[in-house]
Enzyme design. Structure first.
Site, PDB file in Angstrom:
ATOM      1  N   GLY A 154     -45.485  22.658   5.224  1.00 34.63           N
ATOM      2  CA  GLY A 154     -46.446  23.100   4.602  1.00 34.63           C
ATOM      3  C   GLY A 154     -45.741  24.424   3.139  1.00 34.63           C
ATOM      4  O   GLY A 154     -44.760  24.056   2.951  1.00 34.63           O
ATOM      5  N   ASN A 155     -46.092  25.978   3.369  1.00 27.72           N
ATOM      6  CA  ASN A 155     -44.941  26.350   1.898  1.00 27.72           C
ATOM      7  C   ASN A 155     -45.046  28.239   2.599  1.00 27.72           C
ATOM      8  O   ASN A 155     -46.311  28.248   3.314  1.00 27.72           O
ATOM      9  CB  ASN A 155     -45.484  26.268   0.605  1.00 27.72           C
ATOM     10  CG  ASN A 155     -46.842  26.309  -0.292  1.00 27.72           C
ATOM     11  OD1 ASN A 155     -46.767  27.494   0.078  1.00 27.72           O
ATOM     12  ND2 ASN A 155     -47.386  25.029  -0.406  1.00 27.72           N
TER      13      ASN A 155
END
Ligand code: CTP
Length: 397
Positions: A207-208
């Site tokens: 993810g980020n």
């Protein structure tokens, strides 16, 4: 739609004045600020005290209050976003149509630069009378709006047209009017926002740090300006407060791609602010990957570029992208604008203090396809959203 709208409710002396208590309550419930101005004869049908308590404001009946202070009708008129006269009697209608100014309500009306909306109420024969019709036409020709009287039992015992529109219908009329007067009324806007999660196995993902705040602020700003907004939102803990926004929750870039492409077809404007993963694991393990080897190699493959795909599909839509860069911001952003066939790109820095992903502020540079470059100051994300939406409003395709 009525949230924080300032409304003067002008009440005139007809039996329907009793319904104003309910009308004030409905307006307050919608979040409007209400100040009541009434004629003396209206105060014989509903008490000023009742309307004062419900509106949480003093009721104005005379040019001077009980302490002999002047009720400044000009300030009152300047304060308002809307002057609503309900019920409007045949008498006050005739005065409004002819510029007569013998009470504070009429003085307020004549001073008002804002929209005046009236809800007539009278007996059926009075409502049908040629002079009433002429006066209503005259009011309309001045730019005022009329909430038509409804049919039903009248105070006289007769039945027919002339009853003041029900308070609920008056509120709907106001909302529709406000909706239509907004700059993005009738426009469908697609916004994508937030991060994407690309599954590695049932419990892990890539993810980020995107929070989704910037995109949600853009979606809410468009909605406030009358747009019909669809927000495709990746996994975000943020709450979308505006219930008029249709939120489609997605997790992966693949899901975001499908939802964005589907809703792009019939939208007018699309803003892609999502931090979409550029790569995803080639294989997703069906069971949790066990800790066995010293090294674990994940093979990643490119995801679909949603924005680039929308750029290919683009017909009449206005397409806005974002560019998150660490260096050479304007150069990279201008390249993305061209390569993805955008109209506008909003560039921001991933490294500059106060700018970028997770925080509450952002500092952006807007570049458009006419090579115009506009730098904005560091602002909170709501203000940045307003700048972006204003830019889109002014933009000539
Ligand atoms: N974008 C997208 N789909 C992707 C990657 C990016 O729709 N798979 C969109 C983003 O929503 C943004 C724009 O493309 O509006 C630019 O994203 P950004 O991460 O700045 O750049 P990339 O195109 O991914 O290129 P790079 O990471 O090499 O800078």
């Amino acid at each position: 739609m009525l949230f924080q709208k300032k409304i003067i409710l002008g009440v005139t002396g007809g039996i329907a004045a009793y319904k104003c208590a309910h009308l004030v309550r409905l307006l307050i419930k919608e979040g409007a600020e209400v100040k009541v101005v009434m004629t003396k004869s209206a105060s014989e049908f509903v008490t000023p005290q009742t309307l004062s308590v419900l509106s949480k404001n003093e009721v104005v009946i005379d040019f001077f209050d009980s302490n002999n202070n002047w009720n400044n009708h000009v300030h009152l008129a300047e304060w308002a976003d809307i002057l609503l006269v309900a019920p409007l009697t045949a008498n006050t209608l005739a005065k409004m149509a002819n510029g007569i100014c013998d009470n504070v309500l009429l003085a307020t009306y004549l001073s008002a630069k804002t929209k005046t909306i009236v809800a007539p109420a009278m007996d059926l024969d009075m409502y049908q009378h040629a002079s009433t019709k002429q006066n209503l036409d005259k009011l309309k020709s001045f730019g005022n709006l009329v909430v038509p009287a409804e049919s039903g039992e009248l105070a006289s015992g007769l039945s027919g047209e002339g009853r003041m529109a029900e308070p609920e219908n008056i509120v709907t009329f106001l909302k529709n009017y406000l909706q239509l007067s907004l700059p993005f009324a009738g426009k469908k806007v697609l916004v994508n926002a937030g991060p994407t999660y690309e599954a590695i196995d049932p419990v892990r993902f890539i993810g980020n740090r995107s929070s989704g705040k910037m995109g949600i602020a853009i979606a809410e700003t468009f909605a406030k300006q009358g747009a019909n907004v669809i927000l495709v939102l990746g996994p975000s803990s943020q709450i979308v407060a505006d219930k008029s926004i249709k939120v489609i929750h997605v997790e992966s870039s693949g899901e975001m791609y499908t939802a964005s492409v589907e809703h792009f077809k019939d939208c007018d404007i699309a803003v892609c602010s999502a931090a979409v993963a550029d790569y995803r694991p080639k294989e997703v393990s069906v069971s949790k990957i066990k800790k066995k080897e010293e090294h674990l190699n994940l093979e990643l493959i490119k995801t679909n570029d949603i924005l680039a795909e929308l750029g290919k599909m683009k017909a009449r839509q206005l397409l806005v992208g974002f560019a998150l860069e660490t260096n050479d911001i304007e150069i990279y952003a201008a390249k993305k604008l061209k390569e993805k066939n955008l109209d506008i790109i909003v560039a921001n820095s991933a490294t500059e203090k106060g700018s970028g992903f997770a925080g509450d502020t952002n500092k952006v540079t807007i570049i458009d396809k006419h090579n115009k470059i506009t730098n904005f100051e560091l602002k909170n994300k709501q203000e940045v959203a307003q700048d972006i939406v204003n830019y889109i409003l002014e933009f000539k395709q």
